[in-house]
Design a protein around this motif. Structure first.
Motif, PDB file in Angstrom:
ATOM      1  N   ARG A   1      19.501  47.501  52.915  1.00  0.00           N
ATOM      2  CA  ARG A   1      18.903  48.467  53.825  1.00  0.00           C
ATOM      3  C   ARG A   1      19.992  48.961  54.771  1.00  0.00           C
ATOM      4  N   LYS A   2      20.364  50.224  54.620  1.00  0.00           N
ATOM      5  CA  LYS A   2      21.452  50.773  55.426  1.00  0.00           C
ATOM      6  C   LYS A   2      21.293  52.284  55.505  1.00  0.00           C
ATOM      7  N   TYR A   3      22.091  52.874  56.384  1.00  0.00           N
ATOM      8  CA  TYR A   3      22.156  54.324  56.417  1.00  0.00           C
ATOM      9  C   TYR A   3      22.929  54.831  55.202  1.00  0.00           C
ATOM     10  N   LYS A   4      22.601  56.028  54.770  1.00  0.00           N
ATOM     11  CA  LYS A   4      23.170  56.563  53.532  1.00  0.00           C
ATOM     12  C   LYS A   4      24.683  56.592  53.561  1.00  0.00           C
ATOM     13  N   GLU A   5      25.263  56.902  54.704  1.00  0.00           N
ATOM     14  CA  GLU A   5      26.720  57.060  54.784  1.00  0.00           C
ATOM     15  C   GLU A   5      27.451  55.728  54.982  1.00  0.00           C
ATOM     16  N   ASP A   6      26.730  54.657  55.240  1.00  0.00           N
ATOM     17  CA  ASP A   6      27.374  53.360  55.445  1.00  0.00           C
ATOM     18  C   ASP A   6      27.942  52.814  54.134  1.00  0.00           C
ATOM     19  N   PRO A   7      29.094  52.166  54.180  1.00  0.00           N
ATOM     20  CA  PRO A   7      29.691  51.620  52.948  1.00  0.00           C
ATOM     21  C   PRO A   7      28.947  50.392  52.444  1.00  0.00           C
ATOM     22  N   LEU A   8      29.165  50.089  51.176  1.00  0.00           N
ATOM     23  CA  LEU A   8      28.607  48.893  50.563  1.00  0.00           C
ATOM     24  C   LEU A   8      29.662  47.785  50.551  1.00  0.00           C
ATOM     25  N   PRO A   9      29.238  46.533  50.493  1.00  0.00           N
ATOM     26  CA  PRO A   9      30.215  45.455  50.289  1.00  0.00           C
ATOM     27  C   PRO A   9      30.973  45.668  48.983  1.00  0.00           C
ATOM     28  N   GLU A  10      32.173  45.129  48.903  1.00  0.00           N
ATOM     29  CA  GLU A  10      32.999  45.278  47.706  1.00  0.00           C
ATOM     30  C   GLU A  10      32.677  44.182  46.689  1.00  0.00           C
ATOM     31  N   VAL A  11      32.800  44.544  45.414  1.00  0.00           N
ATOM     32  CA  VAL A  11      32.605  43.593  44.319  1.00  0.00           C
ATOM     33  C   VAL A  11      33.865  43.605  43.461  1.00  0.00           C
ATOM     34  N   TRP A  12      34.433  42.449  43.259  1.00  0.00           N
ATOM     35  CA  TRP A  12      35.627  42.314  42.429  1.00  0.00           C
ATOM     36  C   TRP A  12      35.352  41.357  41.286  1.00  0.00           C
ATOM     37  N   MET A  13      35.814  41.734  40.097  1.00  0.00           N
ATOM     38  CA  MET A  13      35.889  40.800  38.982  1.00  0.00           C
ATOM     39  C   MET A  13      37.337  40.318  38.968  1.00  0.00           C
ATOM     40  N   THR A  14      37.575  39.197  39.649  1.00  0.00           N
ATOM     41  CA  THR A  14      38.936  38.800  39.975  1.00  0.00           C
ATOM     42  C   THR A  14      39.468  37.697  39.068  1.00  0.00           C
ATOM     43  N   SER A  15      40.768  37.777  38.807  1.00  0.00           N
ATOM     44  CA  SER A  15      41.465  36.703  38.094  1.00  0.00           C
ATOM     45  C   SER A  15      42.348  35.918  39.053  1.00  0.00           C
ATOM     46  N   ASN A  16      42.377  36.319  40.325  1.00  0.00           N
ATOM     47  CA  ASN A  16      43.220  35.657  41.318  1.00  0.00           C
ATOM     48  C   ASN A  16      42.520  34.475  41.980  1.00  0.00           C
ATOM     49  N   ILE A  17      41.202  34.527  42.070  1.00  0.00           N
ATOM     50  CA  ILE A  17      40.440  33.444  42.678  1.00  0.00           C
ATOM     51  C   ILE A  17      39.400  32.986  41.661  1.00  0.00           C
ATOM     52  N   THR A  18      39.718  31.946  40.915  1.00  0.00           N
ATOM     53  CA  THR A  18      38.783  31.400  39.932  1.00  0.00           C
ATOM     54  C   THR A  18      38.575  29.916  40.207  1.00  0.00           C
ATOM     55  N   ALA A  19      37.438  29.405  39.771  1.00  0.00           N
ATOM     56  CA  ALA A  19      37.135  27.992  39.969  1.00  0.00           C
ATOM     57  C   ALA A  19      38.072  27.130  39.118  1.00  0.00           C
ATOM     58  N   PRO A  20      38.324  25.894  39.549  1.00  0.00           N
ATOM     59  CA  PRO A  20      39.170  24.990  38.747  1.00  0.00           C
ATOM     60  C   PRO A  20      38.426  24.474  37.525  1.00  0.00           C
ATOM     61  N   ILE A  21      38.128  25.407  36.619  1.00  0.00           N
ATOM     62  CA  ILE A  21      37.390  25.105  35.391  1.00  0.00           C
ATOM     63  C   ILE A  21      38.298  25.439  34.212  1.00  0.00           C
ATOM     64  N   PRO A  22      38.470  24.556  33.266  1.00  0.00           N
ATOM     65  CA  PRO A  22      39.321  24.856  32.102  1.00  0.00           C
ATOM     66  C   PRO A  22      38.883  26.137  31.404  1.00  0.00           C
ATOM     67  N   GLY A  23      39.821  27.048  31.204  1.00  0.00           N
ATOM     68  CA  GLY A  23      39.538  28.280  30.471  1.00  0.00           C
ATOM     69  C   GLY A  23      39.011  29.421  31.322  1.00  0.00           C
ATOM     70  N   SER A  24      38.746  29.191  32.608  1.00  0.00           N
ATOM     71  CA  SER A  24      38.220  30.273  33.444  1.00  0.00           C
ATOM     72  C   SER A  24      39.334  31.254  33.791  1.00  0.00           C
ATOM     73  N   ARG A  25      39.105  32.534  33.477  1.00  0.00           N
ATOM     74  CA  ARG A  25      40.097  33.570  33.734  1.00  0.00           C
ATOM     75  C   ARG A  25      39.598  34.642  34.697  1.00  0.00           C
ATOM     76  N   ARG A  26      38.256  34.686  34.907  1.00  0.00           N
ATOM     77  CA  ARG A  26      37.704  35.689  35.819  1.00  0.00           C
ATOM     78  C   ARG A  26      36.522  35.107  36.561  1.00  0.00           C
ATOM     79  N   ALA A  27      36.311  35.595  37.780  1.00  0.00           N
ATOM     80  CA  ALA A  27      35.174  35.174  38.588  1.00  0.00           C
ATOM     81  C   ALA A  27      34.608  36.396  39.301  1.00  0.00           C
ATOM     82  N   LEU A  28      33.386  36.257  39.768  1.00  0.00           N
ATOM     83  CA  LEU A  28      32.722  37.306  40.548  1.00  0.00           C
ATOM     84  C   LEU A  28      32.992  37.046  42.020  1.00  0.00           C
ATOM     85  N   LEU A  29      33.481  38.062  42.741  1.00  0.00           N
ATOM     86  CA  LEU A  29      33.833  37.898  44.141  1.00  0.00           C
ATOM     87  C   LEU A  29      33.247  39.042  44.967  1.00  0.00           C
ATOM     88  N   PHE A  30      32.555  38.682  46.045  1.00  0.00           N
ATOM     89  CA  PHE A  30      32.043  39.659  47.004  1.00  0.00           C
ATOM     90  C   PHE A  30      32.949  39.644  48.232  1.00  0.00           C
TER      91      PHE A  30
END
Length: 217
Positions: free
Chosen positions: A55-84
């Motif tokens: 719920r925001k004014y039309k001109e207000d920006p949205l939070p950013e969403v990144w599919m990042t390879s720089n911040i991933t969980a310490p899980i074997p084989g993980s190459r991408r994570a969802l980041l807000f």
């Protein structure tokens, strides 16, 4: 017969021997009924800020969403994570809805989420949708930590998953997240919230047996 001695014997047998049998067999019993698997690893899915509902004014920006390879969980084989990423201009309550819900026709015992936090405070919840399309908000975790943390969420006591009609195989849907900031945020702060491989533990639902005559074949 000495009944006092007899009942003392029974209490000793059932009170000591049986619990030992039950405890030793529980883990093996559950491993045969339940299975654990990853339902979303964020390796191939593409998600954007368009999936936020706010719920925001039309001109207000949205939070950013990144599919990042720089911040991933310490899980074997993980190459991408969802980041807000939330800035001071976008740090307001928001729902993030997947383009397609993740459906479960099995009985859902628990879910496990690797969560990243920049120790911003606030909290995250998930949205589960019942078979009759009622959305349930279920608290997942506070964000008062820094780095990655695994959070297990028990579902079986929180949601009625029984089919109104046996064998109808009605589904539960995992449709997204809810982010709620803390009441005050330091000026100029950057807030990061991330998720990696989401796994679930399920079992098959109870079902009607086939024709009893077929069991004799």
């Amino acid at each position: 017969m000495d009944w006092t001695r007899f009942f003392s014997y029974l209490l000793g047998f059932f009170g000591i021997i049986l619990p030992l049998v039950d405890m030793s067999g529980k883990e093996n019993w559950e491993s045969k009924i339940y299975q654990t698997y990853v339902v979303e690893d964020f390796e191939t899915i593409n998600l954007t800020s368009d999936h936020f509902r706010v719920r925001k004014y039309k001109e207000d920006p949205l939070p950013e969403v990144w599919m990042t390879s720089n911040i991933t969980a310490p899980i074997p084989g993980s190459r991408r994570a969802l980041l807000f990423r939330f800035s001071e201009d976008t740090n307001y309550p928001a729902e993030f809805i997947f383009p397609e819900p993740i459906e479960f026709s099995e009985f859902l015992k628990e879910m496990e989420f690797p969560i990243y936090s920049s120790k911003s405070g606030g909290s995250v919840s998930i949205i589960l949708q019942t078979h009759d399309y009622e959305n349930k908000k279920i608290f997942l975790s506070n964000l008062n930590f820094r780095g990655w943390r695994n959070v297990k969420l028990t579902i079986r006591e929180r949601l009625n998953q029984n089919d109104p009609v046996l064998n109808s195989k009605l589904v539960i849907r995992f449709i997204g997240f809810i982010y709620e900031p803390q009441s005050s945020t330091p000026y100029g702060s950057e807030i990061l919230v991330g998720f990696d491989d989401i796994s679930v533990t399920t079992r098959k639902k109870y079902r009607l047996l086939p024709d009893p005559a077929s069991l004799l074949e």
